[in-house]
Design a protein around this motif. Sequence first.
Motif, PDB file in Angstrom:
ATOM      1  N   PRO A 171       0.793  -1.231   0.000  1.00  0.00           N
ATOM      2  CA  PRO A 171       0.000   0.000   0.000  1.00  0.00           C
ATOM      3  C   PRO A 171       0.830   1.288   0.000  1.00  0.00           C
ATOM      4  CG  PRO A 171      -0.891  -1.579   1.566  1.00  0.00           C
ATOM      5  CD  PRO A 171       0.398  -2.152   1.067  1.00  0.00           C
ATOM      6  N   PHE A 172       1.920   1.305   0.758  1.00  0.00           N
ATOM      7  CA  PHE A 172       2.720   2.532   0.843  1.00  0.00           C
ATOM      8  C   PHE A 172       3.613   2.695  -0.386  1.00  0.00           C
ATOM      9  CE2 PHE A 172       1.415   1.423   5.104  1.00  0.00           C
ATOM     10  CZ  PHE A 172       0.829   2.615   5.514  1.00  0.00           C
ATOM     11  N   GLU A 173       4.000   1.573  -0.992  1.00  0.00           N
ATOM     12  CA  GLU A 173       4.697   1.646  -2.277  1.00  0.00           C
ATOM     13  C   GLU A 173       3.741   2.159  -3.352  1.00  0.00           C
ATOM     14  OE1 GLU A 173       7.973  -1.968  -1.802  1.00  0.00           O
ATOM     15  OE2 GLU A 173       5.906  -2.474  -2.327  1.00  0.00           O
ATOM     16  N   MET A 174       2.459   1.796  -3.244  1.00  0.00           N
ATOM     17  CA  MET A 174       1.453   2.319  -4.170  1.00  0.00           C
ATOM     18  C   MET A 174       1.318   3.841  -4.024  1.00  0.00           C
ATOM     19  SD  MET A 174      -1.667  -0.429  -4.018  1.00  0.00           S
ATOM     20  CE  MET A 174      -1.540  -2.065  -4.756  1.00  0.00           C
ATOM     21  N   LEU A 175       1.294   4.305  -2.778  1.00  0.00           N
ATOM     22  CA  LEU A 175       1.195   5.757  -2.556  1.00  0.00           C
ATOM     23  C   LEU A 175       2.378   6.494  -3.169  1.00  0.00           C
ATOM     24  CD1 LEU A 175      -0.210   5.823   1.079  1.00  0.00           C
ATOM     25  CD2 LEU A 175      -1.223   6.995  -0.880  1.00  0.00           C
TER      26      LEU A 175
ATOM     27  N   GLU B 148       5.903  13.492   1.935  1.00  0.00           N
ATOM     28  CA  GLU B 148       6.234  13.556   0.506  1.00  0.00           C
ATOM     29  C   GLU B 148       6.309  12.164  -0.096  1.00  0.00           C
ATOM     30  OE1 GLU B 148       9.706  15.848  -0.372  1.00  0.00           O
ATOM     31  OE2 GLU B 148       9.097  17.530   0.876  1.00  0.00           O
ATOM     32  N   ARG B 149       6.936  11.236   0.628  1.00  0.00           N
ATOM     33  CA  ARG B 149       7.053   9.863   0.151  1.00  0.00           C
ATOM     34  C   ARG B 149       7.381   8.940   1.327  1.00  0.00           C
ATOM     35  NH1 ARG B 149       9.068   9.416  -4.230  1.00  0.00           N
ATOM     36  NH2 ARG B 149       9.827   7.283  -4.141  1.00  0.00           N
ATOM     37  N   PHE B 150       7.192   7.653   1.115  1.00  0.00           N
ATOM     38  CA  PHE B 150       7.405   6.685   2.198  1.00  0.00           C
ATOM     39  C   PHE B 150       8.730   5.931   2.077  1.00  0.00           C
ATOM     40  CE2 PHE B 150       2.858   7.380   2.205  1.00  0.00           C
ATOM     41  CZ  PHE B 150       2.589   7.505   3.561  1.00  0.00           C
TER      42      PHE B 150
ATOM     43  N   GLU C 177      15.617   3.300   2.403  1.00  0.00           N
ATOM     44  CA  GLU C 177      15.093   3.734   3.686  1.00  0.00           C
ATOM     45  C   GLU C 177      13.578   3.897   3.622  1.00  0.00           C
ATOM     46  OE1 GLU C 177      18.939   6.279   5.333  1.00  0.00           O
ATOM     47  OE2 GLU C 177      17.292   7.369   4.353  1.00  0.00           O
ATOM     48  N   TYR C 178      12.918   3.746   4.778  1.00  0.00           N
ATOM     49  CA  TYR C 178      11.475   3.951   4.853  1.00  0.00           C
ATOM     50  C   TYR C 178      11.174   5.035   5.876  1.00  0.00           C
ATOM     51  CZ  TYR C 178      11.397   1.453   9.356  1.00  0.00           C
ATOM     52  OH  TYR C 178      11.606   1.091  10.669  1.00  0.00           O
ATOM     53  N   LEU C 179      10.050   5.694   5.687  1.00  0.00           N
ATOM     54  CA  LEU C 179       9.640   6.749   6.615  1.00  0.00           C
ATOM     55  C   LEU C 179       8.992   6.126   7.838  1.00  0.00           C
ATOM     56  CD1 LEU C 179       9.259   9.837   7.085  1.00  0.00           C
ATOM     57  CD2 LEU C 179       6.955   9.553   6.120  1.00  0.00           C
ATOM     58  N   CYS C 180       9.542   6.435   8.995  1.00  0.00           N
ATOM     59  CA  CYS C 180       8.921   6.032  10.254  1.00  0.00           C
ATOM     60  C   CYS C 180       7.805   7.047  10.522  1.00  0.00           C
ATOM     61  CB  CYS C 180       9.955   6.036  11.379  1.00  0.00           C
ATOM     62  SG  CYS C 180       9.268   5.573  12.967  1.00  0.00           S
TER      63      CYS C 180
ATOM     64  N   THR D 147       5.396   7.426  12.674  1.00  0.00           N
ATOM     65  CA  THR D 147       5.144   7.970  14.008  1.00  0.00           C
ATOM     66  C   THR D 147       6.242   8.938  14.454  1.00  0.00           C
ATOM     67  OG1 THR D 147       6.148   5.948  14.893  1.00  0.00           O
ATOM     68  CG2 THR D 147       3.756   6.030  14.803  1.00  0.00           C
ATOM     69  N   GLY D 148       7.451   8.787  13.933  1.00  0.00           N
ATOM     70  CA  GLY D 148       8.541   9.682  14.325  1.00  0.00           C
ATOM     71  C   GLY D 148       8.937  10.657  13.235  1.00  0.00           C
ATOM     72  N   ASN D 149       8.330  10.505  12.066  1.00  0.00           N
ATOM     73  CA  ASN D 149       8.597  11.367  10.910  1.00  0.00           C
ATOM     74  C   ASN D 149      10.081  11.452  10.576  1.00  0.00           C
ATOM     75  OD1 ASN D 149       7.581  12.838   8.772  1.00  0.00           O
ATOM     76  ND2 ASN D 149       7.859  14.809   9.815  1.00  0.00           N
ATOM     77  N   GLN D 150      10.743  10.288  10.602  1.00  0.00           N
ATOM     78  CA  GLN D 150      12.143  10.235  10.193  1.00  0.00           C
ATOM     79  C   GLN D 150      12.390   8.942   9.412  1.00  0.00           C
ATOM     80  OE1 GLN D 150      14.244  10.344  13.917  1.00  0.00           O
ATOM     81  NE2 GLN D 150      13.780   8.233  14.445  1.00  0.00           N
ATOM     82  N   PHE D 151      13.429   8.950   8.576  1.00  0.00           N
ATOM     83  CA  PHE D 151      13.717   7.784   7.743  1.00  0.00           C
ATOM     84  C   PHE D 151      14.677   6.832   8.450  1.00  0.00           C
ATOM     85  CE2 PHE D 151      11.926  10.419   4.424  1.00  0.00           C
ATOM     86  CZ  PHE D 151      11.336   9.497   3.569  1.00  0.00           C
TER      87      PHE D 151
END
Length: 795
Positions: free
Chosen positions: A404-408, A435-437, A446-449, A451-455
Motif C-alpha cells: 500500500p505505501f509503495e502504491m502511494l 512527501e514519500r514513504f 530507507e522507509y519513513l517512520c 510515528t517519528g517522521n524520520q527515515f
Amino acid sequence: MNQINKVAVLGAGVMGATIAAHLANAGIQVLLLDIVPREPNEAEVKAGLGLTDAAVRNRIAADGLTGLMKMKPAAFFLPGYADYIETGNFDDDMGRLKECDWVVEVVIENMAIKKKLFTEKVVPNLKPGAILSTNTSGLSVNEMAECLPEEVRKNFLVTHFFNPPRYMRLMEIVSCRYTDPKVAEAMGNFLSTRLGKGIVTAKDTPNFIANRIGVYAICNCVRNMVSMGMTVEEVDAIAGPATARPKSAAFRTADLVGIDTLKHVADNSYQLLPNDEEREIFNFPSFVGEMVEKGLLGNKSRQGFFKKVKGEKGQEFFYYDYLTGEYKPATRPKFASVEAAKGIDDPGQRLKALIESKDKAGEFAWKNLRDTLIYTFNRIPEIADDVVNIDNGMKWGFNWELGPFEMLDAIGVSYFVNRAEKDGVTVPAALKNIERFYRFENGKREYLCVTGNQFREVPVAPGQVSLSIIRKNGGVVEKNSGASVLDLGDGVFCLEFHTKMNAIGGEILSMVHKGIKRAEQDGVGLVIANEGTIFSAGANLMLLVMAIAEGAYDEINMTINNFQKAMMAIKYSKIPVVAAPHNLVMGGGCETCLHSDAIIPYAETYMGLVEIGVGLLPGGGGTKEMAIRAIKLAEENDIDATPFIFKNFMNIAMAKVSMSAAELGPMGFLRQGDAITMNVDRRIHDAKLKAISLAANYRPGRPLVNLKAPGRGVAASIKSQLWNMQQGGFISEYDQFLAGTVADVITGGDIPSGTLITEQYLLDLEREGFLKLCGQKKTLERIQHMLKKGKPLRN
C-alpha cells in the motif's frame, strides 16, 4: 532457543496437515496429532476394528496425511517426503511432545477449545525450553497466554501461516506481552531460513495485518461494485494486475480463499472492532451470506462468484449475478484503460496510468485504492509499527506487486491527497505532510517512520542480496539492453538478465561472454541470477518466428551457433559458474543452468526443456547435455546407457517441467553438490558462497571427446514406442515426427552403438535437428499459437 529438529503439529485439518507437509519439505521430523474419533466408521467396523485399535484412534491424523498425497497443487516437494510425518492422537501421544522442539497448535478457531488443549494436554507434556505457538488467524494471543504458566509464556507466540503454507510466503509473527524478544527473533530467523517464509511482525489485533487490509480491500470492492452498478466480472477485470495486484483480483481471490472463510474474517473484524472508522464496510451485503447458505463457497464447492461447466464446446464460464442470485455466461469485459495498462511493465506506472484514466475502470480503481490506502495509513501504529511490515504483508500474503505505501509513492502522495480531498474524503492530517514513504539515500533503501517522521534503513535479512541496491550503488561493471554484470563482492560477479520475461536473445548471449571474461580477469567466480518475476522464459520466440517467416535460415543457424557457444563458454570457463534460478525456468533458461558448474535453485523452481511444445528441440546445448549425462552415468556404473537415454529423452519429448526444485534431482538436472535454497531472497547469497567454495580448488574442464554414442539401435527402439503411441491415439503424427528428431539427436545420429563421438559433434547434430524443425509449417504454427495464446498447440 534450542535447535528445532522435530515439530508437533496439533490439528490435522487442511491447515495443520499442510503445515506438517511444509515442515517435511524442509527436512524436519513431524508429529501430526488430532482427536480420537467418537466411534469406528463403517469400514473399520467391517474390518473388525474398534476404539482400542491404533488404526481407529489415529484415523483423523492419518486421513490428514493421506489427504496431503492427493492435493493439487501438491503440498509436498516430493511424495517421499511424507515419510517425515508420523501420526497419532491427543489421548495416546501427547507424552511424545517431550521429543519436540516446537509445538504448533492448529485446531479450530475457538478460544475455549485452544485454552483447554493448552492447559490439559500440552503444558503437562511440553519439553523444557520448547517453543509453543498458535496458528490463530485473529484470536488474541495475550488472552491465550494468560492460561499458560510463566515459564511457557516467554516461549509462546503466534506463527500465522497463510494457506497453502508451501506456496504462500507470508508468516505473521505476533508476540504476547510475555514473549522473550530473543525467542521471537530466533523463530523469525528459523522460519525464514528453513521454511522460506517472509517474516512480518504484527500486533495482537483482530486479523493481524494481511487479512485486516486484504479483506477490507475486497469488502470495499463489493461496496463500490454495488454503488456503481458493476458486475463481479467487471470488477475482476480491473482489480488485478492493472492495479498491481494478482490475476485472481478480488472475487477470484474470494473463491480461492473460500467465501465462507472470507465472510468469517470480515465478521470477525466487524464484531471485534467497534471503534474502527470503517467498521460498517466489513458487514457484507446480504447476497454474500445467501451465497454461503446455498453452498456457493468458491473453488472448494466448484462454484462461487465464478464457476465453469463442461459444455458441448468444452469449458463454459459463468459469473454470479448478485442482483438475481443466478449465474450468467461470462462476457470477458474489456476496458480501454485496462488494456492500455497491460502494455506497461512497471507496476507503479501501470497503476498510475489506470487511476488517471477517465473511464469507468479508472474511476473504480481510484475509489477502491483511495479508500484502501487511507484505511491502511490509519492502521499505523494500531496493527504494525511501520510501513515495511504492512507492505510486505500484502505482497507476501495477498500477492500484491506493490504494498500500500509503495502504491502511494507510485501514485504520488501529494497527487493522492489533493484528489482525495476534491472527492470530499477525509484525509488523515499526518498524510498531508508526507512527501514519500521510501527513498534511496547513502547507499541504502530507507522507509519513513510515520510515528517519528524520520527515515530508517529498510531491514535486510541475513543472507539477503539485493541486486537493485547493488545497481544503485554503482555496482554494475558491464551493461547492455538485455543483461548486466554486477560486482557481488569477494571476487564474485553476477550476470543478470533484464529483458521482458528474461527471454534470451543476442544481448544476453553477448553479456555471457563479457561476464565470464570479467570474472576470469578480476574475480574468482560468476553467479547467474536475476530479480525478475521469473528466471527466464527461454529463447526469444518472436525473433525466431520473424526469421522463419523470412526464410532466414542462415541467420537462424548463426543465432543457434552463438547460443551454443555461449553455453559452452559457461561450461568451460576458467572460473566456476553457479546458476541461481527461481520460479519459471524454461527452455534456454534451463540450458543456461545445465551448463553451469552448479545450480542453487530456489525451492519453488519450475524448470524444463519445453521446446517441443513449440515444435522445436532444445538447441542451445540442452539435448546434447542430456545425452552426455546419460552416457557418462552409464560409463561410471559400467552399464548400458539405454535406460538413462530413454529417461532423458522422455523429459524432452514430454516437455516435462519440475513441480519443485526437489524434482530436478530425479529429472537428472541437479547433480551431487547442488543445493536447494528455501528462501528466495537468499539464493544469490547461497550461490555466491558456492562459487567461492568451488573456486578454491577449481579445475576447468575441456570439451568432451571419446563419448560412446548410444547409436541408431536405441533411436529405433524409441521410435518404435513412438509409433505405438501414435497408433493408439496418444500423440499426433507431428508429435511423433518431433520426438523422432529428438531421438536421433540424443542417441548420436545414424551411427552404430559405441561409435566414439565428441561433444561438438552432438552440438552440430542438435543444431541440424533444430534447423530441420524450423523449416516445418506445423512448427511455425506452434510458435505463432504460443505467442498469441500463451499455451501450446497440438497439431
